[in-house]
Structure formats: structure tokens, C-alpha cells
Design an enzyme around this catalytic site. Structure first.
Site, PDB file in Angstrom:
ATOM      1  N   HIS A  74      -7.912  12.478   3.091  1.00 52.05           N
ATOM      2  CA  HIS A  74      -6.633  11.763   3.188  1.00 52.05           C
ATOM      3  C   HIS A  74      -6.179  11.301   1.802  1.00 52.05           C
ATOM      4  O   HIS A  74      -5.006  11.427   1.444  1.00 52.05           O
ATOM      5  CB  HIS A  74      -6.778  10.581   4.147  1.00 52.05           C
ATOM      6  CG  HIS A  74      -5.616   9.630   4.123  1.00 52.05           C
ATOM      7  ND1 HIS A  74      -4.340  10.016   4.496  1.00 52.05           N
ATOM      8  CD2 HIS A  74      -5.521   8.328   3.756  1.00 52.05           C
ATOM      9  CE1 HIS A  74      -3.525   8.975   4.359  1.00 52.05           C
ATOM     10  NE2 HIS A  74      -4.206   7.954   3.914  1.00 52.05           N
ATOM     11  N   GLU A 120      -8.981  -1.513   1.357  1.00 51.02           N
ATOM     12  CA  GLU A 120      -8.840  -1.792   2.776  1.00 51.02           C
ATOM     13  C   GLU A 120     -10.072  -1.342   3.547  1.00 51.02           C
ATOM     14  O   GLU A 120     -10.465  -1.959   4.521  1.00 51.02           O
ATOM     15  CB  GLU A 120      -7.583  -1.094   3.307  1.00 51.02           C
ATOM     16  CG  GLU A 120      -6.974  -1.823   4.482  1.00 51.02           C
ATOM     17  CD  GLU A 120      -5.785  -1.089   5.061  1.00 51.02           C
ATOM     18  OE1 GLU A 120      -5.107  -0.377   4.301  1.00 51.02           O
ATOM     19  OE2 GLU A 120      -5.551  -1.229   6.268  1.00 51.02           O
ATOM     20  N   ASP A 121     -10.642  -0.237   3.148  1.00 52.14           N
ATOM     21  CA  ASP A 121     -11.707   0.354   3.955  1.00 52.14           C
ATOM     22  C   ASP A 121     -13.110   0.210   3.371  1.00 52.14           C
ATOM     23  O   ASP A 121     -14.042   0.849   3.831  1.00 52.14           O
ATOM     24  CB  ASP A 121     -11.422   1.855   4.164  1.00 52.14           C
ATOM     25  CG  ASP A 121     -10.148   2.065   4.966  1.00 52.14           C
ATOM     26  OD1 ASP A 121      -9.801   1.142   5.724  1.00 52.14           O
ATOM     27  OD2 ASP A 121      -9.516   3.118   4.819  1.00 52.14           O
ATOM     28  N   ASP A 162       1.407   8.528   1.605  1.00 47.66           N
ATOM     29  CA  ASP A 162       0.380   8.111   2.565  1.00 47.66           C
ATOM     30  C   ASP A 162       0.886   8.338   3.992  1.00 47.66           C
ATOM     31  O   ASP A 162       0.215   8.932   4.830  1.00 47.66           O
ATOM     32  CB  ASP A 162       0.092   6.620   2.307  1.00 47.66           C
ATOM     33  CG  ASP A 162      -0.802   5.989   3.353  1.00 47.66           C
ATOM     34  OD1 ASP A 162      -1.808   6.617   3.722  1.00 47.66           O
ATOM     35  OD2 ASP A 162      -0.498   4.851   3.778  1.00 47.66           O
TER      36      ASP A 162
HETATM   37 MN    MN Z   1      -3.813   5.771   3.705  1.00 47.82          MN
END
Ligand code: MN
Length: 497
Positions: free
Chosen positions: A47, A75-76, A137
Site C-alpha cells: 500500500h 498510525e500502524d 492514499d
Molecule cells: Mn494509507
């Protein structure tokens, strides 16, 4: 997708230090996303790579591409913005942080929706690159939408059409706007999409391709005689915009005459006007449809000459004539200007007037409400957004009534609608709703079906066909004194609420 594909794409215009930066960002992102998978089953880093690749297609600079690779890291994973700043500096940390913040705003309920719209705009005004990363994105997420549960798909597709694509349009990034729109269209209205795609691709396109080929060759010969260098290609309207046109103007597919155009790209502005002359001497122009966007560019900077002529067999044929620079601008909007600037061209400065306008608006209207309303005027010209008391958003055409809204929620709600609260006040079922009204439909469970009189004022085809479908069964009811009594009863009953 591999990092090598990204490097190959930008190698020619990049410094070695920039390529090194992108490799570093890739290694960093890969480390933090290791073990993570997308719902497609692919490693998460795919991604990040796709997002970065879309950015290279927009001509983005190296820090933006690096930020695209890193955009989901905070974020991840447990990686902080501070850590990013340490490794990649203030600029990239700022980009990633802004993108992360944008994705935290959710679209649900009136206030948060407005707030998210505002944030998006402020992000653009502050730094265009943030929005471009967000668009890239989003486009990749849309391309893998089928792997998400249906409810989530619908939400993402709707949010994209309501917030992202209008902004992409304002920025003039048609290339991304059209791609996003067609994907959303396919998921939100699968039946309409299938039908239109079939009509278009199978029945119409082959014939159009032949016509475009023939017309292009004819023009090409004429331009050769005038020694004008040129490139001619066919451009097709994308499905979503055909569908919108069919709906808004209530036209059939065959009545949409501008589904295609011939695009003529020439070296200079002077050549544009000479090519126009050549076209007008080959075919008779429809003067009402001539537009000189070179002399008077559109507010987002778009420039081209548009003319529609009566081509062979009298077929309405549109030509768009422009220079290659104008063409880049038309496809990539402000991003094109920005990459011209980046690659050291001495061409015109970015035309970011509207960004300035947004900032001015923000200064003169510190009130969020005003700010958003002013923006919405332009963004959502022919649509209104109506909310349920729980904060679900429904998109309706301008002039829609509570009955349209009721049918938009569910056919049963429409059929049993007996009254309405508009912003907590009793309203009429035939009232014209305003943008962001909060509307609650009062239903009467005993009501056997819709009132045929509603056909006189409903605006959506969904409401119209539902009412019509019911009508035969209730022919008697239409003339029934009981119905009139019931109407009377509602009129008496309602003010008491
Ligand atoms: Mn993304």
C-alpha cells in the site's frame, strides 16, 4: 509494486541524494510495517509503495514521495512523529503527521463532517502536498475496496465523492478525480454502473473509436499542410460524469453528445489558434459552443480552446486544442505547476489564487459555520446533504423534499411517512429541504401506502417510482374520503406535537 519501479520512474529528474532519501524511507517503512498485512492478503508495504507510485505519476518531489512511503507508519506502529523527525527531518515529519491527522477525522454526523471538510481545506491551504498524499492514499484504498466489508465500502465511496473528489476538482487534478469517481460509482450504484459500462464499452466505443480515428486523420493531413506539429487523440468522458449528466438533465445515454472529444496538442499558443482555423475550415463550427479558455482561463488555471463542429454526417464533434504545458496542467492541476517549478522551469508561478481565497475566507470568517457554508456553495452546487437525527448523511438533489429523503432511507419509511420534523420543528412533507437540515420522518404504521399526490412534488426517481409502483393498488384509496379524512387528521394532529 517494487521500490525499483518508483526509482526508475523518477531517476532522470532526481539528485542522487533524493534517490537515497526515498530508499531510506522505504527501508524504514518496511521495517515498521513488517508482519502487517492488508485485507487483500498482501504485505502492508504494498500500500505504501502504491501510494508513493501514484505520487510519482503526479510529478511529486522527493520529500513527498518519501512521505507517501511513510504515511501509515505512525498510525500502524509504535513509531512516533519525533522518531520520524529524527530520521527524516522536519519537512517529512510534518507531511506524515498532517496526513495521519487527516485520517483520524471521521465522517459521521454533521459537526464532525463539517470539521473534516474544514481540516482538509486547511491542510491544502497550508501545504498542497498533504492533500496530494491523501489523494494518492485514497485512490489506492479505492482500488482495493472490494476486499472490505460492504458497509465500509459504501462509507468510503460516499465519503470520497462528497469530500475528496470535489476538492480534487477544485485543484484541477482531473486525472485523480475521474479515477476516484468511477471506482466509487461502481461500488455505490453497481447496477447503473454495469448497465452504462456495457452500453458504453460494448455498444458505443468501437463505433466511436472508428469515427475518432477517421476525423483525426483528416485533421492531421490539414495540419501537416500548415506545418503545425501535432498530436491528436480521443478523449472519452468517464462513466460517472455521463451518469451524472443523464440524471441531472434527465437524458438518455444516446442524447449525451459530448461523450467524446478530440484532443489536439500543439507546441505553441499561436499554433492553437492556427489549428482552430484549420478545424473551422474543414467543418462548420457551432459558434454557440466555442470557448476560449486560453484568453480567459478557468479559475483553477485550466487553459484550452474548445470548439464543437458539425463533423462528417453532421455529427457534433468537440475539439480541445492546447499546448503540452496546458495539457499537463489539465491533467494534474496545481500539481503540474508545482512540478514545473520543481524541475527548474522558468514558467509561470503556480496559480494558487483559490488557495489564497480560502485563507482569506478563513480570516474574514473565523466562524467555522460560515467558512464551510461559503465553501460548500461552490463545492456542492447541485446537491444537498441531509442528516438523520443519528447523524447519517444522505445526498439528495437540490429541491428535494422530506418524502424524497424518506424514500432515500428506505421504501417502507417513504410509504408510511405521515409527518416530518425539520431541525426539530414540524414541517411540511412537500417542503424544499436545505443543505445539512436534520430531518426526522414521522411514520404511521397503519398507513397502507404513499399518497399519489406526492408525485406532484418529489424530485428523486427513487421516490417517484416507489409511489407509482404503489399507485395501482391504491387507486381506490386515491379517491377515498377516508384518505382525505386522514390527511385532515394529520393536519390537526401535527401542530400538537
Ligand atoms: Mn494509507
Amino acid at each position: 509494486m517494487t521500490i525499483e519501479q518508483i526509482i526508475t520512474k523518477i531517476k532522470d529528474q532526481s539528485q542522487p541524494s533524493e534517490l537515497k532519501l526515498i530508499h531510506q524511507a522505504y527501508d524504514f517503512a518496511k521495517k515498521y510495517h513488517s508482519g502487517q498485512k492488508r485485507l487483500t492478503g498482501e504485505p502492508y508495504i504494498q500500500h505504501s509503495l502504491h501510494t508513493a507510485f501514484i505520487l510519482t505519476q503526479l510529478g511529486a518531489d522527493a520529500p513527498t514521495i518519501a512521505a507517501g512511503l511513510l504515511h501509515d507508519v505512525p498510525e500502524d506502529s509504535n513509531c512516533s512523529i519525533a522518531e520520524l523527525r529524527q530520521n527524516f527531518g522536519e519537512d517529512i515529519a510534518f507531511l506524515v503527521d498532517s496526513v495521519t491527522k487527516l485520517s483520524l477525522v471521521n465522517y459521521h454526523g454533521q459537526e464532525r463532517y463539517r470539521e473534516s471538510l474544514k481540516k482538509m481545506f486547511l491542510a491544502i491551504a497550508k501545504d498542497l502536498r498533504v492533500s496530494l498524499i491523501k489523494f494518492a492514499d485514497r485512490l489506492h484504498n479505492l482500488r482495493t475496496l472490494e476486499y472490505l466489508p460492504d458497509e465500509k465500502r459504501q462509507k468510503i465511496a460516499r465519503e470520497t465523492l462528497e469530500i475528496y473528489t470535489p476538492i480534487a476538482g477544485l485543484l484541477g487534478i482531473w486525472h485523480l478525480k475521474w479515477q476516484m469517481e468511477d471506482i466509487c460509482f461502481r461500488f455505490l450504484y453497481p447496477n447503473d454502473y454495469k448497465e452504462l459500462a456495457h452500453k458504453y464499452e460494448v455498444e458505443k466505443k468501437i463505433e466511436l473509436d472508428q469515427y475518432i480515428e477517421k476525423t483525426g486523420q483528416e485533421l492531421s493531413k490539414a495540419l501537416d499542410r500548415l506545418h503545425i506539429k501535432h498530436e491528436i487523440n480521443g478523449r472519452f468522458k468517464h462513466l460517472y460524469s455521463i451518469w451524472l449528466k443523464m440524471n441531472n438533465k434527465n437524458r438518455k445515454f444516446d442524447e449525451i453528445y459530448d461523450v467524446f472529444a478530440l484532443r489536439v496538442i500543439v507546441p505553441t499558443i499561436d499554433d492553437c489558434y492556427r489549428a482552430l482555423g484549420a478545424i473551422h475550415s474543414l467543418w462548420r463550427p457551432n459558434l454557440g459552443r466555442f470557448k476560449d479558455y486560453i484568453a480567459i482561463p478557468k479559475p483553477n488555471g485550466y487553459q484550452s480552446l474548445h470548439t464543437t463542429v458539425f463533423g462528417s454526417e453532421g455529427r457534433a464533434t468537440e475539439f480541445q486544442i492546447r499546448t503540452s504545458e496546458m495539457h499537463a496542467q489539465a491533467q494534474y492541476g496545481v500539481a503540474a505547476h508545482w512540478s514545473y517549478k520543481q524541475f527548474g522551469s522558468k514558467k509561470t508561478a503556480p496559480k494558487l489564487n483559490w488557495t489564497k481565497e480560502i485563507l482569506n475566507l478563513q480570516e474574514t470568517n473565523p466562524n467555522t459555520q460560515d467558512f464551510i457554508q461559503n465553501i460548500q456553495l461552490d463545492l456542492f452546487k447541485d446537491r444537498i446533504f441531509i442528516l438523520t437525527p443519528k447523524g447519517d448523511v444522505y445526498e439528495l438533489p437540490v429541491g428535494a423534499t422530506p418524502i424524497d429523503f424518506a424514500y432515500a432511507i428506505h421504501t417502507d419509511i417513504g410509504n408510511k411517512a405521515s409527518g416530518v420534523l425539520i431541525n426539530n420543528k414540524i414541517g411540511q412533507l412537500n417542503a424544499s429541504l436545505d443543505n445539512s437540515d436534520i430531518v426526522e420522518i414521522i411514520i404511521d404504521k397503519k398507513q397502507t401506502g404513499p399518497n399519489p399526490d406526492w408525485l406532484k412534488f418529489v424530485k428523486t426517481s427513487k421516490a417517484r417510482s416507489a409511489i407509482k409502483q404503489y399507485a395501482p393498488k391504491s387507486v381506490l384509496q386515491r379517491f377515498s374520503p377516508l384518505q382525505n379524512l386522514r390527511d385532515l387528521w394529520h393536519q390537526i394532529k401535527e401542530p400538537r406535537k
